[in-house]
Design a protein around this motif. Structure first.
Motif, PDB file in Angstrom:
ATOM      1  N   ARG A  66       4.853  17.668  -1.660  1.00 60.10           N
ATOM      2  CA  ARG A  66       5.494  17.929  -0.363  1.00 60.10           C
ATOM      3  C   ARG A  66       4.476  17.853   0.770  1.00 60.10           C
ATOM      4  O   ARG A  66       4.808  17.483   1.897  1.00 60.10           O
ATOM      5  CB  ARG A  66       6.167  19.292  -0.385  1.00 60.10           C
ATOM      6  N   ALA A  67       3.225  18.191   0.486  1.00 61.14           N
ATOM      7  CA  ALA A  67       2.185  18.140   1.521  1.00 61.14           C
ATOM      8  C   ALA A  67       1.972  16.721   2.024  1.00 61.14           C
ATOM      9  O   ALA A  67       1.563  16.523   3.175  1.00 61.14           O
ATOM     10  CB  ALA A  67       0.881  18.706   0.970  1.00 61.14           C
ATOM     11  N   PHE A  68       2.253  15.729   1.181  1.00 60.39           N
ATOM     12  CA  PHE A  68       2.090  14.340   1.615  1.00 60.39           C
ATOM     13  C   PHE A  68       3.103  13.992   2.690  1.00 60.39           C
ATOM     14  O   PHE A  68       2.776  13.325   3.678  1.00 60.39           O
ATOM     15  CB  PHE A  68       2.230  13.398   0.416  1.00 60.39           C
ATOM     16  N   THR A  69       4.343  14.422   2.524  1.00 65.16           N
ATOM     17  CA  THR A  69       5.355  14.158   3.554  1.00 65.16           C
ATOM     18  C   THR A  69       5.049  14.919   4.833  1.00 65.16           C
ATOM     19  O   THR A  69       5.450  14.501   5.924  1.00 65.16           O
ATOM     20  CB  THR A  69       6.756  14.534   3.052  1.00 65.16           C
ATOM     21  N   VAL A 114       0.830  -1.198   0.000  1.00 62.61           N
ATOM     22  CA  VAL A 114       0.000   0.000   0.000  1.00 62.61           C
ATOM     23  C   VAL A 114       0.868   1.252   0.000  1.00 62.61           C
ATOM     24  O   VAL A 114       0.538   2.254  -0.658  1.00 62.61           O
ATOM     25  CB  VAL A 114      -0.960  -0.007   1.199  1.00 62.61           C
ATOM     26  N   GLY A 115       1.983   1.232   0.719  1.00 62.12           N
ATOM     27  CA  GLY A 115       2.895   2.373   0.707  1.00 62.12           C
ATOM     28  C   GLY A 115       3.427   2.662  -0.680  1.00 62.12           C
ATOM     29  O   GLY A 115       3.628   3.827  -1.065  1.00 62.12           O
ATOM     30  N   LEU A 116       3.667   1.594  -1.455  1.00 63.57           N
ATOM     31  CA  LEU A 116       4.119   1.770  -2.829  1.00 63.57           C
ATOM     32  C   LEU A 116       2.998   2.317  -3.712  1.00 63.57           C
ATOM     33  O   LEU A 116       3.205   3.229  -4.520  1.00 63.57           O
ATOM     34  CB  LEU A 116       4.620   0.438  -3.372  1.00 63.57           C
ATOM     35  N   ILE A 117       1.795   1.774  -3.529  1.00 66.91           N
ATOM     36  CA  ILE A 117       0.663   2.161  -4.373  1.00 66.91           C
ATOM     37  C   ILE A 117       0.240   3.605  -4.114  1.00 66.91           C
ATOM     38  O   ILE A 117      -0.055   4.358  -5.046  1.00 66.91           O
ATOM     39  CB  ILE A 117      -0.521   1.208  -4.144  1.00 66.91           C
ATOM     40  N   VAL A 118       0.208   4.009  -2.832  1.00 59.20           N
ATOM     41  CA  VAL A 118      -0.271   5.359  -2.524  1.00 59.20           C
ATOM     42  C   VAL A 118       0.645   6.421  -3.139  1.00 59.20           C
ATOM     43  O   VAL A 118       0.177   7.457  -3.618  1.00 59.20           O
ATOM     44  CB  VAL A 118      -0.418   5.556  -0.999  1.00 59.20           C
ATOM     45  N   THR A 119       1.941   6.163  -3.159  1.00 57.58           N
ATOM     46  CA  THR A 119       2.856   7.114  -3.791  1.00 57.58           C
ATOM     47  C   THR A 119       2.752   7.022  -5.310  1.00 57.58           C
ATOM     48  O   THR A 119       2.866   8.042  -6.010  1.00 57.58           O
ATOM     49  CB  THR A 119       4.303   6.841  -3.354  1.00 57.58           C
ATOM     50  N   GLY A 120       2.526   5.818  -5.829  1.00 59.66           N
ATOM     51  CA  GLY A 120       2.372   5.656  -7.268  1.00 59.66           C
ATOM     52  C   GLY A 120       1.136   6.352  -7.802  1.00 59.66           C
ATOM     53  O   GLY A 120       1.159   6.909  -8.907  1.00 59.66           O
ATOM     54  N   LEU A 121       0.064   6.345  -7.024  1.00 61.16           N
ATOM     55  CA  LEU A 121      -1.158   7.022  -7.453  1.00 61.16           C
ATOM     56  C   LEU A 121      -0.932   8.527  -7.596  1.00 61.16           C
ATOM     57  O   LEU A 121      -1.506   9.171  -8.481  1.00 61.16           O
ATOM     58  CB  LEU A 121      -2.286   6.752  -6.458  1.00 61.16           C
ATOM     59  N   MET A 122      -0.099   9.074  -6.727  1.00 62.47           N
ATOM     60  CA  MET A 122       0.197  10.507  -6.809  1.00 62.47           C
ATOM     61  C   MET A 122       1.228  10.810  -7.892  1.00 62.47           C
ATOM     62  O   MET A 122       1.075  11.754  -8.680  1.00 62.47           O
ATOM     63  CB  MET A 122       0.696  11.016  -5.445  1.00 62.47           C
ATOM     64  N   ALA A 123       2.293  10.012  -7.938  1.00 61.28           N
ATOM     65  CA  ALA A 123       3.400  10.298  -8.853  1.00 61.28           C
ATOM     66  C   ALA A 123       3.099   9.883 -10.294  1.00 61.28           C
ATOM     67  O   ALA A 123       3.462  10.594 -11.238  1.00 61.28           O
ATOM     68  CB  ALA A 123       4.668   9.591  -8.368  1.00 61.28           C
ATOM     69  N   SER A 172       5.276   5.714   4.164  1.00 60.25           N
ATOM     70  CA  SER A 172       5.675   6.341   2.901  1.00 60.25           C
ATOM     71  C   SER A 172       5.735   7.861   3.041  1.00 60.25           C
ATOM     72  O   SER A 172       6.616   8.514   2.476  1.00 60.25           O
ATOM     73  CB  SER A 172       4.693   5.959   1.787  1.00 60.25           C
ATOM     74  N   SER A 173       4.796   8.415   3.807  1.00 61.43           N
ATOM     75  CA  SER A 173       4.824   9.850   4.062  1.00 61.43           C
ATOM     76  C   SER A 173       6.071  10.239   4.841  1.00 61.43           C
ATOM     77  O   SER A 173       6.696  11.270   4.572  1.00 61.43           O
ATOM     78  CB  SER A 173       3.571  10.271   4.837  1.00 61.43           C
ATOM     79  N   LEU A 200       5.412  14.269   9.109  1.00 58.57           N
ATOM     80  CA  LEU A 200       6.415  15.138   9.710  1.00 58.57           C
ATOM     81  C   LEU A 200       5.811  16.340  10.432  1.00 58.57           C
ATOM     82  O   LEU A 200       6.501  17.015  11.191  1.00 58.57           O
ATOM     83  CB  LEU A 200       7.389  15.631   8.631  1.00 58.57           C
ATOM     84  N   GLY A 201       4.518  16.579  10.203  1.00 56.73           N
ATOM     85  CA  GLY A 201       3.886  17.737  10.810  1.00 56.73           C
ATOM     86  C   GLY A 201       3.527  17.525  12.270  1.00 56.73           C
ATOM     87  O   GLY A 201       3.489  16.402  12.777  1.00 56.73           O
ATOM     88  N   ARG A 202       3.239  18.638  12.949  1.00 64.00           N
ATOM     89  CA  ARG A 202       2.850  18.618  14.362  1.00 64.00           C
ATOM     90  C   ARG A 202       1.720  19.623  14.534  1.00 64.00           C
ATOM     91  O   ARG A 202       1.966  20.807  14.715  1.00 64.00           O
ATOM     92  CB  ARG A 202       4.029  18.970  15.264  1.00 64.00           C
ATOM     93  N   ILE A 203       0.511  19.104  14.488  1.00 64.83           N
ATOM     94  CA  ILE A 203      -0.660  19.987  14.503  1.00 64.83           C
ATOM     95  C   ILE A 203      -1.187  20.212  15.917  1.00 64.83           C
ATOM     96  O   ILE A 203      -1.547  21.325  16.301  1.00 64.83           O
ATOM     97  CB  ILE A 203      -1.779  19.399  13.606  1.00 64.83           C
ATOM     98  N   VAL A 204      -1.210  19.160  16.751  1.00 62.18           N
ATOM     99  CA  VAL A 204      -1.847  19.221  18.063  1.00 62.18           C
ATOM    100  C   VAL A 204      -0.793  19.139  19.165  1.00 62.18           C
ATOM    101  O   VAL A 204      -0.049  18.152  19.252  1.00 62.18           O
ATOM    102  CB  VAL A 204      -2.871  18.078  18.229  1.00 62.18           C
ATOM    103  N   PHE A 205      -0.698  20.185  20.012  1.00 60.56           N
ATOM    104  CA  PHE A 205       0.165  20.205  21.198  1.00 60.56           C
ATOM    105  C   PHE A 205       1.624  19.901  20.886  1.00 60.56           C
ATOM    106  O   PHE A 205       2.360  19.397  21.745  1.00 60.56           O
ATOM    107  CB  PHE A 205      -0.346  19.220  22.245  1.00 60.56           C
ATOM    108  N   GLY A 206       2.060  20.146  19.676  1.00 61.43           N
ATOM    109  CA  GLY A 206       3.444  19.884  19.321  1.00 61.43           C
ATOM    110  C   GLY A 206       3.786  18.419  19.190  1.00 61.43           C
ATOM    111  O   GLY A 206       4.962  18.053  19.080  1.00 61.43           O
ATOM    112  N   LEU A 207       2.768  17.546  19.190  1.00 65.42           N
ATOM    113  CA  LEU A 207       3.003  16.110  19.050  1.00 65.42           C
ATOM    114  C   LEU A 207       3.055  15.739  17.572  1.00 65.42           C
ATOM    115  O   LEU A 207       2.303  16.279  16.759  1.00 65.42           O
ATOM    116  CB  LEU A 207       1.882  15.313  19.730  1.00 65.42           C
ATOM    117  N   PRO A 208       3.937  14.820  17.208  1.00 67.88           N
ATOM    118  CA  PRO A 208       3.973  14.371  15.811  1.00 67.88           C
ATOM    119  C   PRO A 208       2.613  13.812  15.386  1.00 67.88           C
ATOM    120  O   PRO A 208       1.937  13.134  16.173  1.00 67.88           O
ATOM    121  CB  PRO A 208       5.056  13.283  15.820  1.00 67.88           C
TER     122      PRO A 208
END
Length: 337
Positions: free
Chosen positions: A168-171, A95-104, A249-250, A175-183
């Motif tokens: 880049r938004a997929f990664t 699935v990690g391969l497919i999800v990136t393939g669908l975008m790329a 994959s992200s 890598l983002g931290r939206i809530v309380f600085g938690l990954p």
């Protein structure tokens, strides 16, 4: 009255063995893994206080545990109903391969690619469930066969890692931290564990799952549709594996075949460690989380002390055998005490 006619005196009842010993053994069987986790934390805290006790390291441990916890919680569902799923690592990689393939390759937007990936993982889980319940193939054989096929299909789709053309938004999802600085993966892990715990312990389908795992024939005779329950468990495992593969994959910023295969052993180690926690040999979400934390803390501590990477599988296998073996021995002695 002669001595021969005197009734034989009844033997005095033997004093029961001390209850404190039995209580201690029962406590060890139920809380041994938690005690082991606390001892590990204490050991690393004393020997590397400036590093291990830091907030950054704490978040690092949670981040390392998040993906394993998600895929292991899905595996927990299949074990609750008395089945095995050896395809989860392969599903996550595929699935990690497919999800990136669908975008790329296909130009799908991020949200649609993720929806398709999660649906694909759930569909593979349903297929596993159908093979086990309808075709009556042994779960070990069917899931291992499906997982092996996914490896070949993934290689056919892309023999090389997919690393270009990914937004880049997929990664930023991992890598983002939206809530309380938690990954973000930690937040997703908490949400998934709470949802799966609630379903398993507070809903009708969760009670049916536990009934099927306890006694399948009795559950069938009581009117429970055993096959549907098992298919639901496999579908959940497939969904969690797909979610893990998507997040991985992200995190990596690429889709790589076999990237998540190692999660299979990690998930099984965590779940079986969890079965020795709080309950005697039962699979449950809380125990799985404890098992995941034991692995994460152990790996983190080994890294802090500069242990070679090949120590990780030694630790993983050793802690699994030790924890489950001690729990089994404690239960046995507690029953005879």
């Amino acid at each position: 009255m002669t001595a021969e006619t005197v009734p034989a005196a009844k033997e005095a009842p033997q004093p029961r063995k001390s209850s404190w010993k039995r209580t201690a053994l029962i406590g060890l069987s139920r809380y041994g893994t938690i005690i082991g986790l606390l001892l590990m934390v204490l050991f690393f805290s004393i020997n590397a206080p400036g590093v291990f006790l830091s907030r950054a390291n704490f978040l690092n441990i949670l981040s390392q545990a998040s993906l394993t916890a998600i895929i292991a919680s899905g595996l927990t569902y299949t074990l609750v109903v008395g089945e095995f799923d050896l395809s989860i690592g392969y599903v996550a990689s595929f699935v990690g391969l497919i999800v990136t393939g669908l975008m790329a390759y296909e130009g799908f937007p991020i949200w649609l690619s993720i929806v398709c990936a999660l649906a694909l993982g759930s569909g593979i889980g349903v297929l596993n469930g159908l093979l086990v319940t309808k075709v009556r193939i042994n779960a070990v054989i069917s899931t291992l066969g499906i997982g092996t096929m996914l490896t070949g299909i993934g290689f056919t789709y892309s023999a090389f890692p997919i690393a270009t053309g990914i937004p880049r938004a997929f990664t930023g999802i991992s890598l983002g931290r939206i809530v309380f600085g938690l990954p973000n993966p930690v937040i997703i892990m908490v949400v998934m564990l709470l949802a799966l715990w609630t379903v398993l312990n507070k809903t009708d389908i969760g009670q049916k799952m536990q009934a099927v795992g306890s006694n399948m024939e009795a559950a069938r005779l009581s009117g429970i549709r055993v096959d549907r329950i098992k298919i639901f468990a496999f579908a959940t495992a497939g969904f969690c594996a797909a979610l893990t593969g998507t997040l991985l994959s992200s995190l990596l910023g690429s889709g790589t075949l076999a990237a998540a295969d190692g999660y299979l052993l990690d998930a099984f180690a965590a779940v079986f460690l969890g079965s020795a926690t709080l309950r005697e040999g039962e699979f449950h979400i809380t125990g799985t989380l404890v098992g995941v934390l034991i692995l994460a803390v152990g790996f983190n501590g080994l890294s802090i002390f500069g242990a070679p990477t090949h120590f990780q599988p030694i630790f993983k296998g050793g802690i699994l055998v030790l924890a489950v073996g001690m729990s089994a021995l404690a239960r046995r002695y507690a029953a005879s005490a």
